[in-house]
Design a protein around this motif. Structure first.
Motif, PDB file in Angstrom:
ATOM      1  N   THR A 205       0.899  -1.262   0.131  1.00  0.00           N
ATOM      2  CA  THR A 205      -0.149  -0.188  -0.170  1.00  0.00           C
ATOM      3  C   THR A 205       0.778   1.214   0.068  1.00  0.00           C
ATOM      4  N   LEU A 206       1.812   1.200   0.877  1.00  0.00           N
ATOM      5  CA  LEU A 206       2.999   2.654   0.791  1.00  0.00           C
ATOM      6  C   LEU A 206       3.491   2.460  -0.598  1.00  0.00           C
ATOM      7  N   VAL A 207       3.924   1.605  -1.238  1.00  0.00           N
ATOM      8  CA  VAL A 207       4.582   1.641  -2.600  1.00  0.00           C
ATOM      9  C   VAL A 207       3.381   2.199  -3.476  1.00  0.00           C
ATOM     10  N   CYS A 208       2.109   2.005  -3.343  1.00  0.00           N
ATOM     11  CA  CYS A 208       1.157   2.331  -4.441  1.00  0.00           C
ATOM     12  C   CYS A 208       0.985   3.742  -4.311  1.00  0.00           C
ATOM     13  N   TYR A 209       0.781   3.957  -2.759  1.00  0.00           N
ATOM     14  CA  TYR A 209       0.723   5.394  -2.452  1.00  0.00           C
ATOM     15  C   TYR A 209       1.813   6.289  -2.881  1.00  0.00           C
ATOM     16  N   ALA A 210       3.148   5.865  -2.748  1.00  0.00           N
ATOM     17  CA  ALA A 210       4.350   6.808  -3.212  1.00  0.00           C
ATOM     18  C   ALA A 210       4.527   7.058  -4.627  1.00  0.00           C
ATOM     19  N   THR A 211       4.008   6.096  -5.394  1.00  0.00           N
ATOM     20  CA  THR A 211       4.049   5.920  -6.886  1.00  0.00           C
ATOM     21  C   THR A 211       3.060   6.646  -7.372  1.00  0.00           C
ATOM     22  N   GLY A 212       1.913   6.120  -6.904  1.00  0.00           N
ATOM     23  CA  GLY A 212       0.508   6.859  -7.759  1.00  0.00           C
ATOM     24  C   GLY A 212       0.118   6.295  -9.112  1.00  0.00           C
ATOM     25  N   ASP A 213       0.824   5.269  -9.567  1.00  0.00           N
ATOM     26  CA  ASP A 213       0.401   4.704 -10.862  1.00  0.00           C
ATOM     27  C   ASP A 213       0.787   3.315 -10.854  1.00  0.00           C
ATOM     28  N   TRP A 214      -0.145   2.465 -11.384  1.00  0.00           N
ATOM     29  CA  TRP A 214       0.091   1.080 -10.981  1.00  0.00           C
ATOM     30  C   TRP A 214       1.201   0.558 -11.893  1.00  0.00           C
ATOM     31  N   ARG A 215       1.597   1.146 -12.944  1.00  0.00           N
ATOM     32  CA  ARG A 215       2.829   0.649 -13.617  1.00  0.00           C
ATOM     33  C   ARG A 215       4.020   0.894 -12.915  1.00  0.00           C
ATOM     34  N   ILE A 216       4.134   2.206 -12.456  1.00  0.00           N
ATOM     35  CA  ILE A 216       5.211   2.215 -11.471  1.00  0.00           C
ATOM     36  C   ILE A 216       5.407   1.548 -10.155  1.00  0.00           C
ATOM     37  N   ALA A 217       4.087   1.184  -9.881  1.00  0.00           N
ATOM     38  CA  ALA A 217       4.234   0.430  -8.525  1.00  0.00           C
ATOM     39  C   ALA A 217       4.425  -1.050  -8.910  1.00  0.00           C
ATOM     40  N   THR A 218       3.931  -1.402  -9.958  1.00  0.00           N
ATOM     41  CA  THR A 218       4.409  -2.723 -10.160  1.00  0.00           C
ATOM     42  C   THR A 218       5.951  -3.051 -10.522  1.00  0.00           C
ATOM     43  N   ARG A 219       6.304  -2.039 -11.121  1.00  0.00           N
ATOM     44  CA  ARG A 219       8.005  -2.072 -11.429  1.00  0.00           C
ATOM     45  C   ARG A 219       8.895  -2.070  -9.945  1.00  0.00           C
ATOM     46  N   THR A 220       8.314  -1.324  -8.936  1.00  0.00           N
ATOM     47  CA  THR A 220       8.836  -1.133  -7.891  1.00  0.00           C
ATOM     48  C   THR A 220       8.778  -2.335  -6.854  1.00  0.00           C
ATOM     49  N   LEU A 221       7.499  -2.975  -6.831  1.00  0.00           N
ATOM     50  CA  LEU A 221       7.364  -4.293  -6.245  1.00  0.00           C
ATOM     51  C   LEU A 221       8.187  -5.539  -6.769  1.00  0.00           C
ATOM     52  N   PHE A 222       8.435  -5.462  -8.377  1.00  0.00           N
ATOM     53  CA  PHE A 222       9.277  -6.452  -8.848  1.00  0.00           C
ATOM     54  C   PHE A 222      10.584  -6.143  -8.039  1.00  0.00           C
ATOM     55  N   LEU A 223      11.162  -5.239  -8.233  1.00  0.00           N
ATOM     56  CA  LEU A 223      12.401  -4.829  -7.686  1.00  0.00           C
ATOM     57  C   LEU A 223      12.638  -5.030  -6.235  1.00  0.00           C
ATOM     58  N   LEU A 224      11.667  -4.960  -5.330  1.00  0.00           N
ATOM     59  CA  LEU A 224      11.693  -5.469  -3.963  1.00  0.00           C
ATOM     60  C   LEU A 224      11.566  -6.879  -3.879  1.00  0.00           C
ATOM     61  N   THR A 225      11.151  -7.620  -4.731  1.00  0.00           N
ATOM     62  CA  THR A 225      10.935  -9.088  -4.465  1.00  0.00           C
ATOM     63  C   THR A 225      12.121  -9.751  -5.314  1.00  0.00           C
ATOM     64  N   LEU A 226      12.870  -9.065  -6.326  1.00  0.00           N
ATOM     65  CA  LEU A 226      13.719  -9.770  -7.134  1.00  0.00           C
ATOM     66  C   LEU A 226      14.897 -10.318  -6.370  1.00  0.00           C
ATOM     67  N   PRO A 227      15.265  -9.943  -5.183  1.00  0.00           N
ATOM     68  CA  PRO A 227      16.307 -10.377  -4.335  1.00  0.00           C
ATOM     69  C   PRO A 227      16.141 -11.947  -3.903  1.00  0.00           C
ATOM     70  N   LEU A 228      14.815 -12.451  -4.142  1.00  0.00           N
ATOM     71  CA  LEU A 228      14.640 -13.780  -3.591  1.00  0.00           C
ATOM     72  C   LEU A 228      15.116 -14.625  -4.408  1.00  0.00           C
ATOM     73  N   VAL A 229      15.436 -14.602  -5.832  1.00  0.00           N
ATOM     74  CA  VAL A 229      15.863 -15.568  -6.312  1.00  0.00           C
ATOM     75  C   VAL A 229      17.310 -15.706  -6.176  1.00  0.00           C
ATOM     76  N   PRO A 230      18.278 -14.755  -6.226  1.00  0.00           N
ATOM     77  CA  PRO A 230      19.780 -14.919  -5.899  1.00  0.00           C
ATOM     78  C   PRO A 230      19.727 -15.632  -4.310  1.00  0.00           C
ATOM     79  N   VAL A 231      18.946 -15.208  -3.419  1.00  0.00           N
ATOM     80  CA  VAL A 231      19.219 -15.802  -2.119  1.00  0.00           C
ATOM     81  C   VAL A 231      18.845 -17.352  -2.211  1.00  0.00           C
ATOM     82  N   LEU A 232      17.947 -17.537  -2.658  1.00  0.00           N
ATOM     83  CA  LEU A 232      17.386 -18.824  -2.709  1.00  0.00           C
ATOM     84  C   LEU A 232      18.446 -19.838  -3.510  1.00  0.00           C
ATOM     85  N   TYR A 233      18.786 -19.265  -4.638  1.00  0.00           N
ATOM     86  CA  TYR A 233      19.721 -19.893  -5.593  1.00  0.00           C
ATOM     87  C   TYR A 233      21.349 -20.111  -4.875  1.00  0.00           C
ATOM     88  N   PHE A 234      21.854 -19.135  -4.285  1.00  0.00           N
ATOM     89  CA  PHE A 234      23.062 -19.125  -4.110  1.00  0.00           C
ATOM     90  C   PHE A 234      23.439 -19.377  -2.620  1.00  0.00           C
TER      91      PHE A 234
END
Length: 652
Positions: A205-234
């Motif tokens: 909700t804070l990400v959506c409030y700060a960005t104000g646009d669904w596309r920017i919010a989606t990109r931000t949430l993608f970047l926040l959750t992207l570290p899951l892959v290297p942590v799980l893999y390495f």
């Protein structure tokens, strides 16, 4: 007291980020957002302002110029423009304006994907491993999340959101199983306290409030959750519990060594116990057959299905329609709701930590009564056209907190009421029921555009029914105790009744073997039972009142090694047993016979003996003392032993 290690911090942080990804289930709140009023145009002189109908991003064809809400009225124009706090996908694509897409909504497609992912990835992870399957699901889901925010056509948008839902289904089921098996048993409560679904929702909700646009919010949430892959893999290894269940000792040792290195201490000890003392686990189909074939488990499972369906139907039904809980103040309502949910979740976690024996049935009854008590004024305020008022937001948040409490109790009840042998199957089946409830809630949300009170009425009616189910079907539990785990009575077949003392004596004679799976246990010959019925009266006394009724031919007691830590050989006098002659032969070896457990098909050699009725009566009391003494020894067990690892099943 629990002590945090570096690995604990990593696992808790990993799961919280996983929840930020899984909370995409609630992203449709923002993707489908439309203000009550909208203005087409950039200046107040040329703008046409109108009331939004059914979340459509343009005025109905019957609109006329003289129906303009703001005819050359700058204050009116500015006030309506301020309502457009978030630019959503519904506003950009306009899929609510197409009557053919009335029931092809982004939330419905995503929740169908969640159901598919739960069924598909859950079965695959049991065969190929938690870590590997979760890694594949995350790669698919994160790529689909990123592309859903970049495509320009609504069909591709729907497709990628569906794939995000499939990945969320894997993340909720496989991801939870993975971190729950990985983290030390002593710190699992910390996992529940410091990582929570409401906190993940607040971050989104804070990400959506700060960005104000669904596309920017989606990109931000993608970047926040992207570290899951290297942590799980390495960094994170495969679940040692799953590796032990597959008998992969080399990979198991490597996983333990990796975890100890990351923790900076002996986090988990390797033990043959992980391989030899596991009770049989059953898959979904076999587990459900085993559950519904037994009256007590059948009653519990029906109650659990009802609890899970109603809880998830109610919580997603309210969440998907929470955009107008505080009228024009969209983000004020959302942030207030999320913040109070985080506080309520923390209070509930602390309460469960410091009062683990609190009555679950009473808690569930109070939670269900709270749902009815608070949803009813929501419906009344809606009929009185007070939707969006402060009072409306207050009762809405109170109802949501009650449902959140109910959902937490659902998980605890399932864990405490289902035996370990079928707990995995029960959890998978309940997850499928909850996903079905979410899909149903999304369809009802679509109907709310036509008949909005139907959601409130359905929640009230189902909550009353669930309250009655809880009152009459839910066991009156006080929380997990050793006596509940160490079931002192089961319902074995007639030819398999045996006292605890004889089993302990037999184990003591064979403890040099150091393997529970190879120790022959003891049964009573069926013909001898018929000839000496008085010697077995203890097994039939007050059967209706005292027998466990679970139907499992297992004697379960608390242990962390091949020998029971509570077993004191000096406390038992040497018992002389009469070996039943078999075809004129007296030797122990010759009196052994091959028998199979009808529940799971496991077979072994069983030695036939004759029990003394007085001996049975004495050992029944001794068994209760052992179970009670074990409660004091529980804290002395190894830190690496979780509930499943602390339970040895002797099949007889």
């Amino acid at each position: 007291a629990a002590m945090m290690t570096r690995l604990d911090v990593l696992i808790i942080g990993f799961w919280q980020v996983m929840l930020i990804f899984n909370v995409q289930l609630l992203m449709p709140i923002f993707l489908n957002y439309m203000p009550n009023q909208k203005c087409d145009g950039t200046t107040y002189r040329a703008a046409f302002c109108y009331d939004v109908q059914r979340r459509c991003n343009r005025c109905d064809v019957r609109c006329r110029t003289n129906q303009n809400l703001c005819v050359i009225d700058k204050p009116c124009f500015d006030a309506i423009q301020q309502l457009d706090e978030f630019h959503s996908a519904a506003e950009e694509y306009g899929y609510f304006c197409n009557p053919h897409l009335r029931f092809i909504r982004v939330d419905i497609l995503q929740y169908v994907g969640v159901l598919l992912g739960t069924v598909l990835f859950g079965r695959i992870s049991d065969a190929y491993g938690r870590r590997r399957v979760l890694l594949v699901a995350l790669c698919i889901g994160l790529l689909a999340l990123f592309l859903s925010g970049e495509v320009k056509h609504v069909v591709w948008f729907f497709l990628f959101r569906f794939l995000v839902g499939v990945s969320n289904g894997a993340g909720l089921l496989v991801g939870w199983s993975y971190v729950y098996e990985l983290i030390s048993a002593r710190n699992r409560m910390l996992l529940l306290l410091f990582s929570s679904w409401p906190l993940a929702r607040l971050i989104m909700t804070l990400v959506c409030y700060a960005t104000g646009d669904w596309r920017i919010a989606t990109r931000t949430l993608f970047l926040l959750t992207l570290p899951l892959v290297p942590v799980l893999y390495f960094l994170l290894p495969e679940s040692h519990v799953w590796l032990a269940s597959k008998g992969r000792r080399s990979d198991y040792n490597h996983s333990i060594a990796r975890m100890n290195w990351m923790a900076g201490c002996v986090y988990i000890n390797t033990s043959n116990h992980h391989f030899t003392s596991k009770s049989t686990r059953y898959g979904l189909q076999e587990g459900l057959i085993g559950i519904f074939a037994r009256p007590l488990l059948k009653k519990r499972m029906i109650a659990i299905f009802v609890f899970w369906f109603v809880a998830f139907y109610a919580i997603f039904g309210l969440d998907l329609n929470s955009d107008q809980i505080y009228g024009r103040n969209f983000f004020v309502g959302q942030l207030t709701l999320c913040a109070l949910l985080v506080v309520a979740k923390l209070i509930f976690g602390l309460l469960n930590w410091y009062m683990p024996r609190i009555n679950r049935k009473n808690m569930h009854l109070v939670a269900m009564a709270g749902i009815v008590f608070f949803v009813t004024p929501i419906m009344i305020l809606h009929f009185n056209e007070n939707k969006g008022s402060f009072g409306f937001m207050f009762v809405w948040i109170a109802a949501t907190i009650s449902i959140e409490l109910c959902a937490n109790i659902c998980h605890i009840v399932l864990t405490e009421l289902m035996p370990i042998e079928v707990r995995g199957a029960a959890y998978t089946a309940a997850s499928i029921v909850s996903r079905t409830a979410i899909i149903t809630a999304s369809f009802v949300t679509a109907l709310m555009d036509v008949l909005e009170p139907c959601l409130y009425i359905s929640i009230i009616v189902m909550s009353i029914g669930t309250w009655l189910v809880s009152l009459f079907l839910l066991d009156d539990k006080q929380g997990p105790t050793v006596m509940e785990v160490a079931r002192k009575k089961t319902r074995p077949r007639k030819s398999t009744r045996v006292s605890v003392k004889d089993i302990f004596e037999h184990l003591n004679r064979n403890r040099a073997k150091q393997s529970m799976g190879t120790i022959p246990t003891i049964v009573v010959n069926e013909e001898q039972e018929k000839s000496t019925p008085n010697q077995l009266d203890m097994n039939n006394t007050d059967a209706k009142e005292n027998e466990d009724d679970l139907g499992f031919s297992d004697l379960i007691f608390w242990t962390t090694s091949a020998s029971n830590p509570s077993y004191d050989p000096a406390a038992f006098s040497t018992a002389e047993t009469e070996i039943v002659e078999d075809n004129g032969k007296n030797s122990d070896e010759e009196s052994e016979a091959m028998m199979c457990n009808p529940l799971d098909g496991s077979c072994g050699n069983f030695q036939e003996i004759l029990l003394d009725a007085e001996l049975v009566a004495q050992t029944q009391n001794k068994q209760q003392e052992i179970c009670a003494d074990t409660a004091g020894d529980q804290n002395k067990m190894g830190d690496d032993e979780n509930e499943e690892e602390q339970i040895t099943v002797i099949r007889f």
